[in-house]
Design an enzyme around this catalytic site. Structure first.
Site, PDB file in Angstrom:
ATOM      1  N   GLY A 180      37.958  36.824  36.177  1.00  0.00           N
ATOM      2  CA  GLY A 180      36.919  36.740  37.200  1.00  0.00           C
ATOM      3  C   GLY A 180      37.280  37.313  38.554  1.00  0.00           C
ATOM      4  N   THR A 181      38.370  38.079  38.635  1.00  0.00           N
ATOM      5  CA  THR A 181      38.729  38.650  39.947  1.00  0.00           C
ATOM      6  C   THR A 181      37.645  39.589  40.470  1.00  0.00           C
ATOM      7  OG1 THR A 181      39.983  40.343  38.781  1.00  0.00           O
ATOM      8  CG2 THR A 181      41.255  38.558  39.755  1.00  0.00           C
ATOM      9  N   GLY A 182      37.091  40.404  39.558  1.00  0.00           N
ATOM     10  CA  GLY A 182      36.059  41.368  39.976  1.00  0.00           C
ATOM     11  C   GLY A 182      34.809  40.663  40.468  1.00  0.00           C
ATOM     12  N   CYS A 183      34.413  39.581  39.780  1.00  0.00           N
ATOM     13  CA  CYS A 183      33.226  38.810  40.192  1.00  0.00           C
ATOM     14  C   CYS A 183      33.459  38.207  41.574  1.00  0.00           C
ATOM     15  CB  CYS A 183      32.937  37.676  39.207  1.00  0.00           C
ATOM     16  SG  CYS A 183      32.742  38.205  37.503  1.00  0.00           S
TER      17      CYS A 183
ATOM     18  N   LYS B 204      38.461  50.059  42.218  1.00  0.00           N
ATOM     19  CA  LYS B 204      39.497  49.030  42.347  1.00  0.00           C
ATOM     20  C   LYS B 204      40.699  49.326  41.453  1.00  0.00           C
ATOM     21  CE  LYS B 204      36.446  46.262  40.800  1.00  0.00           C
ATOM     22  NZ  LYS B 204      35.714  45.113  40.253  1.00  0.00           N
TER      23      LYS B 204
ATOM     24  N   THR C 299      43.884  36.317  35.998  1.00  0.00           N
ATOM     25  CA  THR C 299      42.985  37.182  36.775  1.00  0.00           C
ATOM     26  C   THR C 299      41.569  37.180  36.192  1.00  0.00           C
ATOM     27  OG1 THR C 299      43.730  39.049  35.443  1.00  0.00           O
ATOM     28  CG2 THR C 299      44.823  38.739  37.574  1.00  0.00           C
TER      29      THR C 299
HETATM   30  N1  LIG Z   1      47.675  41.018  39.965  1.00  0.00           N
HETATM   31  C1  LIG Z   1      46.996  41.330  41.068  1.00  0.00           C
HETATM   32  N2  LIG Z   1      47.530  41.113  42.293  1.00  0.00           N
HETATM   33  C2  LIG Z   1      46.854  41.402  43.421  1.00  0.00           C
HETATM   34  N3  LIG Z   1      45.626  41.924  43.421  1.00  0.00           N
HETATM   35  C3  LIG Z   1      45.030  42.171  42.232  1.00  0.00           C
HETATM   36  C4  LIG Z   1      45.673  41.883  40.990  1.00  0.00           C
HETATM   37  N4  LIG Z   1      44.828  42.214  39.975  1.00  0.00           N
HETATM   38  C5  LIG Z   1      43.696  42.673  40.554  1.00  0.00           C
HETATM   39  N5  LIG Z   1      43.814  42.682  41.904  1.00  0.00           N
HETATM   40  C6  LIG Z   1      42.819  43.034  42.896  1.00  0.00           C
HETATM   41  O1  LIG Z   1      41.706  42.195  42.624  1.00  0.00           O
HETATM   42  C7  LIG Z   1      40.496  42.874  42.918  1.00  0.00           C
HETATM   43  C8  LIG Z   1      39.626  42.887  41.648  1.00  0.00           C
HETATM   44  O2  LIG Z   1      39.996  44.031  40.925  1.00  0.00           O
HETATM   45  P1  LIG Z   1      40.056  44.224  39.348  1.00  0.00           P
HETATM   46  O3  LIG Z   1      40.329  45.683  39.129  1.00  0.00           O
HETATM   47  O4  LIG Z   1      41.010  43.247  38.761  1.00  0.00           O
HETATM   48  O5  LIG Z   1      38.594  43.828  38.988  1.00  0.00           O
HETATM   49  P2  LIG Z   1      37.956  43.687  37.582  1.00  0.00           P
HETATM   50  O6  LIG Z   1      38.805  44.355  36.551  1.00  0.00           O
HETATM   51  O7  LIG Z   1      36.552  44.141  37.754  1.00  0.00           O
HETATM   52  O8  LIG Z   1      37.977  42.132  37.332  1.00  0.00           O
HETATM   53  P3  LIG Z   1      37.416  41.315  36.068  1.00  0.00           P
HETATM   54  O9  LIG Z   1      38.656  40.765  35.440  1.00  0.00           O
HETATM   55  O10 LIG Z   1      36.583  40.256  36.681  1.00  0.00           O
HETATM   56  O11 LIG Z   1      36.654  42.249  35.183  1.00  0.00           O
HETATM   57  C9  LIG Z   1      40.902  44.242  43.440  1.00  0.00           C
HETATM   58  O12 LIG Z   1      41.026  44.188  44.850  1.00  0.00           O
HETATM   59  C10 LIG Z   1      42.257  44.460  42.799  1.00  0.00           C
HETATM   60  O13 LIG Z   1      43.022  45.389  43.540  1.00  0.00           O
HETATM   61  C1  LIG Z   2      29.288  36.633  32.732  1.00  0.00           C
HETATM   62  C2  LIG Z   2      30.491  37.429  33.026  1.00  0.00           C
HETATM   63  N1  LIG Z   2      30.424  38.395  33.967  1.00  0.00           N
HETATM   64  C3  LIG Z   2      31.512  39.135  34.245  1.00  0.00           C
HETATM   65  C4  LIG Z   2      32.706  38.919  33.601  1.00  0.00           C
HETATM   66  C5  LIG Z   2      33.906  39.785  33.904  1.00  0.00           C
HETATM   67  O1  LIG Z   2      34.952  39.096  34.422  1.00  0.00           O
HETATM   68  C6  LIG Z   2      32.754  37.869  32.634  1.00  0.00           C
HETATM   69  N2  LIG Z   2      33.887  37.566  31.954  1.00  0.00           N
HETATM   70  N3  LIG Z   2      31.628  37.168  32.372  1.00  0.00           N
END
Ligand SMILES: Nc1ncnc2c1ncn2[C@@H]1O[C@H](COP(=O)(O)OP(=O)(O)OP(=O)(O)O)[C@@H](O)[C@H]1O
Ligand SMILES: Cc1ncc(CO)c(N)n1
Length: 270
Positions: free
Chosen positions: A209-212, A176, A207
């Site tokens: 929790g976007t990955g979750c 990602k 952002t």
């Molecule tokens: N500012 C943004 N605008 C649009 N899409 C975004 C933005 N930030 C992240 N994304 C998208 O959101 C999704 C989650 O990706 P991201 O790389 O942010 O996950 P992450 O870092 O694992 O998240 P977390 O913050 O939960 O650890 C991906 O599809 C990424 O391309």
């Molecule tokens: C419990 C938990 N899982 C994943 C993330 C990553 O966003 C977080 N902040 N907390």
């Protein structure tokens, strides 16, 4: 009566509701899968950071997993925060009991930068859990950590996705680009080709929790029987709209907004 699509998350908690188990269950609900959860660790965190972490005893983790597999259908499941090797082992032993797609979000640090996994677990995750997955969804720092190489370009991201599958045995890999500049571009290698998913970058600090949310949306769609590429495509729409409608809640990086999202996704993209 139609049987519900059942989705399970195995992860840590976020009392502020933006990440972890809470984000996963909200996403399952929004996307109309029946949501179930197994808690690995209780994390005292909010939009500004992590205060403390309590790992549940291993027996408690095993009992929760057993409670699911002895009684409930699982049509797809995901893992998020699994902090140490003992917990990873308990999950790895349980996985073969369930014949359903497994989505791994290899959570290592919170958005705030606080670590959520112990140092020595990273190797174990790569060697033993990764080969059990149907899909792994690392962000760039996580992919760098798993592969032990730094990544700077789209070509590096594509190469990393391929390596996760060909070298480390993941079923598929979605690298990602949330942490890159410019458009938010993700690359999926499904074992035969690279698929690219692109959205505009939304200018927001919210952002958390976007990955979750993204990996939970993929899991929800897989639980409903969508093929992998379609599940990722629709989940990308969902997470993009959830970021667009994110909240200015708390003093740090606010959460994504799930409930504004479903209608938005359907009106806009279909
Ligand atoms: N500012 C943004 N605008 C649009 N899409 C975004 C933005 N930030 C992240 N994304 C998208 O959101 C999704 C989650 O990706 P991201 O790389 O942010 O996950 P992450 O870092 O694992 O998240 P977390 O913050 O939960 O650890 C991906 O599809 C990424 O391309
Ligand atoms: C419990 C938990 N899982 C994943 C993330 C990553 O966003 C977080 N902040 N907390």
């Amino acid at each position: 009566m139609k049987q519900a699509a059942c989705a399970l998350t195995i992860a840590g908690t976020d009392p502020s509701g933006g990440a972890g188990i809470q984000a996963d269950l909200k996403t399952f609900q929004e996307l109309q899968s029946y949501g179930m959860s197994v808690i690995t660790s209780i994390v005292a965190q909010n939009t500004t950071g992590v205060k403390s972490v309590h790992h549940l005893p291993i027996e408690m983790l095993k009992d929760q997993l057993e409670a699911i597999s002895s009684d409930m259908p699982v049509h797809a499941f995901k893992t998020g925060m699994i902090s140490n090797v003992s917990m990873m082992k308990a999950v790895a032993e349980w996985v073969p009991q369930v014949s359903a797609p497994y989505v791994m979000d290899p959570v290592m640090v919170a958005q705030s930068g606080d670590p959520l996994i112990e140092e020595e677990s990273r190797v174990w995750l790569r060697e033993n859990l990764l080969p059990l997955t149907s899909l792994v969804t690392p962000n760039i720092p996580e992919a760098e950590d798993i592969l032990g190489e730094s990544m700077e370009s789209s070509e590096d991201m594509k190469e990393a996705a391929q390596q996760m599958v060909t070298r480390f045995g993941a079923g598929a890999a979605l690298v990602k680009g949330g942490h890159m500049k410019g458009e938010a571009v993700d690359f999926l290698y499904d074992g035969s080709e690279i698929h690219t998913f692109t959205s505009e970058r939304i200018d927001t600090k919210n952002t958390h929790g976007t990955g979750c949310t993204y990996s939970a949306a993929i899991t929800a769609y897989l639980s409903q029987g969508l093929p992998l590429v379609e599940a990722v495509k629709q989940a990308k729409y969902f997470v993009t709209e959830a970021i667009r409608h994110s909240f200015n809640l708390g003093n740090g990086s606010g959460p994504t907004n799930h409930f504004a999202t479903r209608e938005e996704v359907f009106n806009k993209w279909f």
